[in-house]
Write a protein that holds these residues in place. Structure first.
Motif, mmCIF file in Angstrom:
data_model
loop_
_atom_site.group_PDB
_atom_site.id
_atom_site.type_symbol
_atom_site.label_atom_id
_atom_site.label_comp_id
_atom_site.label_asym_id
_atom_site.label_seq_id
_atom_site.Cartn_x
_atom_site.Cartn_y
_atom_site.Cartn_z
ATOM 1 N N ASN A 1 5.225 3.020 7.126
ATOM 2 C CA ASN A 1 4.152 3.993 6.959
ATOM 3 C C ASN A 1 2.884 3.418 7.589
ATOM 4 O O ASN A 1 2.882 2.302 8.123
ATOM 5 C CB ASN A 1 3.950 4.356 5.486
ATOM 6 C CG ASN A 1 3.627 3.137 4.622
ATOM 7 O OD1 ASN A 1 3.423 2.028 5.126
ATOM 8 N ND2 ASN A 1 3.574 3.343 3.318
ATOM 9 N N THR A 2 1.799 4.169 7.538
ATOM 10 C CA THR A 2 0.556 3.734 8.178
ATOM 11 C C THR A 2 0.072 2.416 7.615
ATOM 12 O O THR A 2 -0.359 1.522 8.369
ATOM 13 C CB THR A 2 -0.527 4.813 8.012
ATOM 14 O OG1 THR A 2 -0.061 6.052 8.569
ATOM 15 C CG2 THR A 2 -1.821 4.405 8.701
ATOM 16 N N GLU A 3 0.148 2.251 6.316
ATOM 17 C CA GLU A 3 -0.307 1.018 5.679
ATOM 18 C C GLU A 3 0.502 -0.186 6.165
ATOM 19 O O GLU A 3 -0.057 -1.245 6.467
ATOM 20 C CB GLU A 3 -0.208 1.152 4.157
ATOM 21 C CG GLU A 3 -0.754 -0.051 3.401
ATOM 22 C CD GLU A 3 -0.675 0.142 1.896
ATOM 23 O OE1 GLU A 3 -1.722 -0.001 1.227
ATOM 24 O OE2 GLU A 3 0.422 0.438 1.377
ATOM 25 N N THR A 4 1.810 -0.011 6.262
ATOM 26 C CA THR A 4 2.673 -1.115 6.707
ATOM 27 C C THR A 4 2.385 -1.495 8.151
ATOM 28 O O THR A 4 2.301 -2.680 8.490
ATOM 29 C CB THR A 4 4.150 -0.735 6.543
ATOM 30 O OG1 THR A 4 4.395 -0.335 5.190
ATOM 31 C CG2 THR A 4 5.061 -1.905 6.891
ATOM 32 N N VAL A 5 2.228 -0.502 9.014
ATOM 33 C CA VAL A 5 1.930 -0.780 10.423
ATOM 34 C C VAL A 5 0.584 -1.480 10.559
ATOM 35 O O VAL A 5 0.429 -2.416 11.355
ATOM 36 C CB VAL A 5 1.959 0.519 11.249
ATOM 37 C CG1 VAL A 5 1.472 0.266 12.677
ATOM 38 C CG2 VAL A 5 3.362 1.106 11.274
ATOM 39 N N GLU B 1 5.836 10.549 4.749
ATOM 40 C CA GLU B 1 4.448 10.544 5.211
ATOM 41 C C GLU B 1 4.291 11.390 6.469
ATOM 42 O O GLU B 1 3.346 12.164 6.599
ATOM 43 C CB GLU B 1 3.984 9.119 5.489
ATOM 44 C CG GLU B 1 2.531 9.040 5.962
ATOM 45 C CD GLU B 1 2.112 7.639 6.390
ATOM 46 O OE1 GLU B 1 1.470 6.954 5.597
ATOM 47 O OE2 GLU B 1 2.434 7.257 7.538
ATOM 48 N N MET B 2 5.228 11.284 7.409
ATOM 49 C CA MET B 2 5.100 11.995 8.688
ATOM 50 C C MET B 2 5.232 13.504 8.551
ATOM 51 O O MET B 2 4.674 14.255 9.359
ATOM 52 C CB MET B 2 6.163 11.490 9.673
ATOM 53 C CG MET B 2 5.855 10.174 10.317
ATOM 54 S SD MET B 2 6.827 9.942 11.833
ATOM 55 C CE MET B 2 8.501 10.065 11.197
ATOM 56 N N SER B 3 5.975 13.946 7.562
ATOM 57 C CA SER B 3 6.320 15.374 7.476
ATOM 58 C C SER B 3 5.106 16.281 7.322
ATOM 59 O O SER B 3 5.176 17.472 7.646
ATOM 60 C CB SER B 3 7.292 15.605 6.315
ATOM 61 O OG SER B 3 6.669 15.302 5.070
ATOM 62 N N THR B 4 3.995 15.770 6.856
ATOM 63 C CA THR B 4 2.810 16.602 6.612
ATOM 64 C C THR B 4 1.745 16.425 7.698
ATOM 65 O O THR B 4 0.675 17.024 7.600
ATOM 66 C CB THR B 4 2.191 16.262 5.244
ATOM 67 O OG1 THR B 4 1.805 14.872 5.223
ATOM 68 C CG2 THR B 4 3.185 16.514 4.117
ATOM 69 N N LYS B 5 2.020 15.636 8.717
ATOM 70 C CA LYS B 5 0.998 15.366 9.731
ATOM 71 C C LYS B 5 0.842 16.528 10.698
ATOM 72 O O LYS B 5 1.811 17.193 11.069
ATOM 73 C CB LYS B 5 1.341 14.084 10.507
ATOM 74 C CG LYS B 5 1.229 12.814 9.673
ATOM 75 C CD LYS B 5 1.416 11.569 10.520
ATOM 76 C CE LYS B 5 1.379 10.295 9.694
ATOM 77 N NZ LYS B 5 0.098 10.102 8.994
ATOM 78 N N ASN B 6 -0.395 16.739 11.154
ATOM 79 C CA ASN B 6 -0.656 17.703 12.212
ATOM 80 C C ASN B 6 -0.568 16.976 13.556
ATOM 81 O O ASN B 6 -0.371 15.752 13.586
ATOM 82 C CB ASN B 6 -2.006 18.397 12.010
ATOM 83 C CG ASN B 6 -3.179 17.425 12.038
ATOM 84 O OD1 ASN B 6 -3.182 16.453 12.814
ATOM 85 N ND2 ASN B 6 -4.189 17.667 11.202
ATOM 86 N N PRO B 7 -0.677 17.691 14.706
ATOM 87 C CA PRO B 7 -0.525 17.028 15.998
ATOM 88 C C PRO B 7 -1.467 15.843 16.223
ATOM 89 O O PRO B 7 -1.064 14.817 16.776
ATOM 90 C CB PRO B 7 -0.789 18.152 16.999
ATOM 91 C CG PRO B 7 -0.375 19.390 16.282
ATOM 92 C CD PRO B 7 -0.764 19.165 14.862
ATOM 93 N N ARG C 1 -0.087 12.026 16.574
ATOM 94 C CA ARG C 1 -0.357 11.206 17.763
ATOM 95 C C ARG C 1 -1.052 9.903 17.379
ATOM 96 O O ARG C 1 -0.754 8.848 17.947
ATOM 97 C CB ARG C 1 -1.216 12.000 18.741
ATOM 98 C CG ARG C 1 -1.414 11.260 20.062
ATOM 99 C CD ARG C 1 -2.075 12.116 21.114
ATOM 100 N NE ARG C 1 -2.157 11.396 22.378
ATOM 101 C CZ ARG C 1 -2.697 11.890 23.488
ATOM 102 N NH1 ARG C 1 -3.179 13.123 23.483
ATOM 103 N NH2 ARG C 1 -2.742 11.172 24.586
ATOM 104 N N HIS C 2 -1.951 9.960 16.411
ATOM 105 C CA HIS C 2 -2.645 8.746 15.964
ATOM 106 C C HIS C 2 -1.658 7.744 15.367
ATOM 107 O O HIS C 2 -1.722 6.540 15.662
ATOM 108 C CB HIS C 2 -3.710 9.106 14.933
ATOM 109 C CG HIS C 2 -4.391 7.913 14.323
ATOM 110 N ND1 HIS C 2 -5.260 7.103 15.026
ATOM 111 C CD2 HIS C 2 -4.299 7.376 13.072
ATOM 112 C CE1 HIS C 2 -5.689 6.130 14.241
ATOM 113 N NE2 HIS C 2 -5.122 6.269 13.055
ATOM 114 N N PHE C 3 -0.729 8.232 14.545
ATOM 115 C CA PHE C 3 0.272 7.347 13.949
ATOM 116 C C PHE C 3 1.143 6.711 15.025
ATOM 117 O O PHE C 3 1.438 5.517 14.989
ATOM 118 C CB PHE C 3 1.131 8.146 12.959
ATOM 119 C CG PHE C 3 2.146 7.317 12.211
ATOM 120 C CD1 PHE C 3 1.824 6.077 11.680
ATOM 121 C CD2 PHE C 3 3.445 7.794 12.016
ATOM 122 C CE1 PHE C 3 2.757 5.323 10.979
ATOM 123 C CE2 PHE C 3 4.379 7.052 11.319
ATOM 124 C CZ PHE C 3 4.037 5.813 10.803
ATOM 125 N N GLY C 4 1.533 7.522 16.007
ATOM 126 C CA GLY C 4 2.322 6.974 17.107
ATOM 127 C C GLY C 4 1.547 5.924 17.885
ATOM 128 O O GLY C 4 2.092 4.876 18.239
#
Length: 260
Positions: free
Chosen positions: A29-33, A70-76, A80-83
């Motif tokens: 998830n974002t915290e882990t990355v 976590e990813m399932s609720t993200k908008n574009p 893209r920010h997470f990627g």
């Protein structure tokens, strides 16, 4: 920075970085990355660490992928920010001066396979599974998988794994060149540590320059790559370790490198 989802320890000159979210099969998830990026930044500048091993906690999973909840609720924009932060972290791992070994102890799916491909090479336990399931979820690989996986296994196998979104076992991963070797799970870390210590016993500067030359050469034409190799080859002759290594060979004695 205190870590909740990763652990980092040192054994002599070997660093061991463990993704530690066992309840989520070590999904990213974002915290882990973010924690991973912070830790890698510290390793980058740690002269005590000559080789890094990356693995996952437990016996089921290396990294089961990105955290789909976590990813399932993200908008574009959020997607893209997470990627991007994940790509940047994996590129940082790929470009660490130290060699990095992936000790794949179970599922290496999606982001887990991409993390493994960012390492210099991969050793797998017999129960390991590899795959890029993203297109089955309506997305593409987003942490470097479309670029690194085909470079590791070749275009045909890389495209097949990504297009089919299927899993392959450790033996098939070994056959196509995704992993260097397969060992029983109880032997995985000992095997990786043994190899890491062999690497650490060599001239540190020479190993790091060799890694840089390989990485640069893969991303350019062979003539440009050879020209860079010529530069680092010559540079080695300015080091104390070159003088010691060759003197020890000529004098038929053990070498004693000082990493200078």
């Amino acid at each position: 920075m205190a870590y909740k989802n990763i652990e980092f320890t040192k054994e002599d000159s070997i660093g061991i970085l463990t993704i530690n979210r066992p309840k989520a099969l070590n999904a990213l998830n974002t915290e882990t990355v973010t924690e991973l990026n912070d830790c890698v930044g510290k390793i980058e500048n740690d002269p005590e660490v000559k080789v890094l091993i990356i693995t996952g906690s437990g016996k089921k999973s290396f990294v089961a992928g990105a955290d789909i909840v976590e990813m399932s609720t993200k908008n574009p924009i959020e997607g893209r920010h997470f990627g991007k932060i994940s790509q940047d972290t994996f590129t940082r791992i790929e470009n660490l001066p130290q060699p990095v070994i992936a000790a794949v102890n179970g599922f290496a799916l999606g982001g887990g396979c991409e993390l493994a491909c960012a390492c210099d090479f991969r050793y797998a336990s017999e129960n390991a599974k590899f795959g890029q399931p993203e297109v089955g979820l309506g997305i593409t690989p987003g942490f470097g998988g479309t670029q690194r996986l085909p470079r590791v296994v070749g275009r045909g196998y890389g495209k097949e794994l990504i297009y089919r979104a299927n899993m392959i076992n450790a033996q098939e991963a070994h056959r196509i060149g995704l992993v260097n070797t397969v060992v029983p799970q109880e032997e995985l870390m000992d095997t990786c540590l043994k190899v890491a210590k062999e690497i650490a016993s060599n001239a540190k500067i020479a190993v790091q320059l060799a890694k840089t030359a390989i990485n640069r050469g893969i991303n350019c034409d062979v003539i440009t790559g050879i020209a860079y190799e010529d530069e680092v080859f010559g540079l080695c002759f300015s080091t104390d370790d070159q003088k010691e290594g060759m003197a020890a060979f000529v004098e038929k004695r053990e070498k004693h490198f000082t990493d200078k």
